[in-house]
Write an enzyme that holds these catalytic residues in place. Structure first.
Site, short mmCIF file in Angstrom:
data_model
loop_
_atom_site.label_atom_id
_atom_site.label_comp_id
_atom_site.label_asym_id
_atom_site.label_seq_id
_atom_site.Cartn_x
_atom_site.Cartn_y
_atom_site.Cartn_z
N HIS A 164 0.82 -1.21 0.00
CA HIS A 164 0.00 0.00 0.00
C HIS A 164 0.85 1.26 0.00
O HIS A 164 2.05 1.20 0.26
CB HIS A 164 -0.91 0.01 1.23
N ASP A 264 7.38 -6.05 3.05
CA ASP A 264 6.35 -5.87 4.06
C ASP A 264 5.00 -6.41 3.59
O ASP A 264 4.59 -6.15 2.46
CB ASP A 264 6.24 -4.37 4.36
N GLU A 306 8.06 -10.84 4.68
CA GLU A 306 7.33 -10.75 5.95
C GLU A 306 6.02 -11.50 5.77
O GLU A 306 5.04 -10.98 5.25
CB GLU A 306 7.04 -9.29 6.33
N ARG A 498 1.16 -1.60 20.28
CA ARG A 498 2.48 -2.08 19.86
C ARG A 498 3.58 -1.12 20.32
O ARG A 498 4.74 -1.51 20.45
CB ARG A 498 2.53 -2.23 18.33
C1 GLC Z 1 3.66 -5.13 8.55
C2 GLC Z 1 4.39 -4.33 9.61
C3 GLC Z 1 3.39 -3.69 10.52
C4 GLC Z 1 2.46 -2.82 9.72
C5 GLC Z 1 1.86 -3.58 8.52
C6 GLC Z 1 1.21 -2.65 7.54
O1 GLC Z 1 2.98 -6.19 9.06
O2 GLC Z 1 5.27 -5.15 10.31
O3 GLC Z 1 4.02 -2.96 11.54
O4 GLC Z 1 1.43 -2.36 10.54
O5 GLC Z 1 2.82 -4.29 7.81
O6 GLC Z 1 2.15 -2.07 6.70
#
Ligand code: GLC
Length: 617
Positions: A164, A264, A306, A498
């Site tokens: 995004h 990410d 991730e 967090r």
């Molecule tokens: C990933 C990041 C997290 C974030 C999400 C949206 O999961 O680790 O911190 O909120 O992406 O970009």
């Protein structure tokens, strides 16, 4: 660059391009059926390759020859927020000596690109993929930092937020203004029908802090897809312009000297109506394409996925040995299973999880961690747990209560994150030290509890260092930093727990590291000792043979590692009681690597939260 060097670099590019172009073209056409856009991609790849500086190109060549460069047992990572750690890029540069002293040779700089204050999701809502946040410094400062890190043998990791953009990104602004070209880079719907259809099958990421997957834009009279926060607009990768431009942004980042690019939220990047919009096959096509883009332009750069998903969804992101996707993935299931084991003092699920990981090809490298900047979710193997009598909902409730310090004789002081009343699901937050009970023990001035909490903290690190892959510390955990409760007073952070575990690095703790008699020096010194032992033993390499060993005790875990004639056993007690581990495999004499003593470990008395690292003599 001399002409000769330039020529040989060009030749290298051609060789790499020829190696991958057919597969790239085939996958690209399958996705987009657009030869012009593919030609543009090729041309841009060439220009990014040209612009890449000679030092980085040399590094590429070196790493291409030594493909396993990141698999040695001496990698140790640390993740940090620039503002919390050093204030600016320059500030981080000034602290490199601390990283070196701490044995860190891989540093993850948390998101630093431009964002809108108050709408940044900790930096994960990027407004400009080519410009850092002003408060951190300039792009030249970033280059200076990566150069300095390279000089000191430290790799640099950075996020690439590809799912995004921020609603303030130029594309988003133009889309909001009604420019069709830009609207087509996102998911826009002028009525709630399609949005509603998506909501039927797509789970929610932030059910409490940002419910739903769409945001209504009154000025445009459209819904826009926002899987995360309403100000994070999902990119539409069905549009080849989005794919191409994001590849250029990726290569721009790589050319600043970034060695490891963290993809990410990568499972989310492809959306189809009627699905969960997670892990769809085309996500893998895109990651494979990206891997080839990097292998052609910047082969020294690694892709780190991730993928915070159920266990069976994670491993496919490595791709296959012939068609690899990510170089590295987070070992998220093992991480969550570790905390389940702490709360239950029952290693059966953890042993099974480690067995699964041990059976994977050695080419797969995991990043192991106890916690990161995000919450910890309970992505556990409930099929197996229910056979052990642990049913999903009550078990999750127990785990959350445990880490809130409300159940199971726990001294933990975490906080819940995004409790979903519908699924009764919640995740939780807290620093490693606070989750282990150090904070509560200090508060209660309870010396016995403090000793146990410190022992648990160190034992968890020792166990984590024995896993296959690269260990990553969250900055501050090495000095047992506690939760930062001040986030509740910050209007921009208070809704997002967090921030409890994203506190500022407490440098005063570092100043006391030599004093000896305090929690921070005890934890720091003990971890340093473990890291040094780990680096000195080949059996800790990521590609050594690894297995688990029966201990005939439900609370103790035994892990074995073997490489080049060296065999090491690690035995870990996940209970606050003394236990006995029976290790039949441990025939003969072993050296206790922590004390240097020789022992026969068939029957091992395990201190509460105690552990051994044993080398076969
Ligand atoms: C990933 C990041 C997290 C974030 C999400 C949206 O999961 O680790 O911190 O909120 O992406 O970009």
């Amino acid at each position: 660059m001399t002409r000769k060097v330039e020529k040989s670099m060009d030749r290298l590019f051609e060789e790499r391009w020829n190696r991958h172009k057919d597969e790239m073209r085939w996958l690209y056409m399958e996705l987009y059926d657009n030869g012009d856009m593919f030609a543009e991609l090729e041309e841009k790849m060439r220009s990014f390759a040209k612009e890449r500086n000679t030092t980085l190109k040399k590094l590429d060549k070196q790493r291409e020859t030594d493909k396993d460069w990141y698999k040695s047992g001496d990698m140790l990572g640390m993740m940090l927020y620039i503002d919390n750690f050093g204030g600016t890029f320059k500030g981080v540069q000034d602290k490199i000596s601390y990283l070196e002293k701490s044995g860190v040779n891989y540093v993850h700089l948390m998101p630093f690109l431009d964002v809108t204050e108050g709408k940044s999701d900790g930096g994960y809502a990027v407004k400009d993929f080519r410009k850092p946040q002003k408060r951190f410094g300039t792009i030249e400062d970033l280059q200076a930092l990566t150069t300095k890190c390279h000089e000191k043998g430290i790799c640099v990791c950075s996020d690439f937020v590809m799912n995004h953009t921020s609603e303030d990104h130029e594309w988003a602004k133009r889309a909001r203004a009604g420019e069709g070209e830009y609207m087509s880079r996102y998911f826009f719907y002028d009525n709630d029908y399609i949005a509603g259809e998506y909501e039927k099958t797509v789970p929610q990421v932030f059910p409490t802090t940002a419910p739903g997957n769409f945001t209504w834009l009154p000025e445009r009279k459209h819904y826009v897809m926002t899987s995360f926060y309403p100000y994070q607009w999902d990119l539409n990768y069905k549009n080849p312009r989005v794919f191409n431009e994001m590849m250029y942004n990726f290569l721009f980042l790589a050319n600043q000297g970034i060695d490891i690019v963290r993809l990410d939220a990568v499972p989310y990047i492809w959306k189809e109506l009627g699905t969960t919009c997670r892990n769809l096959p085309k996500v893998h096509t895109i990651v494979r394409l990206m891997r080839m883009v990097s292998e052609v332009v910047c082969p020294g750069v690694l892709l780190l996925g991730e993928v915070v998903m159920a266990p069976e969804k994670v491993v496919p992101y490595f791709g296959s040995v012939e068609k690899p996707e990510c170089h590295m993935l987070y070992n998220v299931t093992t991480m969550a299973t570790t905390w389940h084991t702490v709360a239950t003092r029952d290693v059966r699920l953890l042993k099974r999880q480690l067995d699964t990981i041990d059976e994977l090809p050695k080419d797969y490298v995991f990043l192991n961690y106890l916690r990161c900047h995000d919450d910890i979710g309970w992505g556990l193997d409930y099929g197996f747990l229910s056979q052990l009598g642990m049913e999903e909902v009550p078990h999750k409730n127990y785990l959350n209560d445990f880490f809130l310090g409300k159940a199971g004789k726990s001294n933990s002081c975490g906080e819940l994150y995004n409790y979903d009343p519908v699924t009764q699901d919640a995740r939780f937050c807290g620093t490693t030290a606070s989750l282990c009970g150090i904070e509560t023990a200090l508060l209660k001035k309870d010396k016995t509890a403090l000793k146990k909490a410190i022992d648990l903290d160190v034992m968890l690190h020792a166990y984590m260092f024995m896993q296959n892959g690269i260990p990553i510390l969250y900055s501050g955990d090495e000095v047992a930093q506690l939760n930062d409760h001040s986030y509740r007073e910050d209007p921009l952070k208070k809704e997002d727990s967090r921030y409890l575990h994203r506190g500022k690095m407490q440098w005063e703790k570092v100043e006391h590291l030599q004093d000896g008699d305090n929690v921070e020096s005890e934890v720091y010194q003990r971890l340093r000792k473990l890291e040094n032992i780990r680096k000195a033993h080949v059996a800790f390499c990521s590609d050594s043979a690894a297995w688990t060993v029966e201990t005939y005790d439900q609370s103790t875990l035994c892990m074995g590692r073997y490489k080049d004639g060296e065999k090491i056993l690690g035995v870990f007690n996940f209970s606050e009681e003394e236990r006995m581990a029976w290790i039949q495999e441990a025939d003969g004499l072993y050296e206790d690597l922590l004390t240097g003593k020789f022992i026969k470990p068939e029957g091992l008395t395990m201190q509460p939260y105690g552990f051994y690292w044993l080398k076969k003599i």
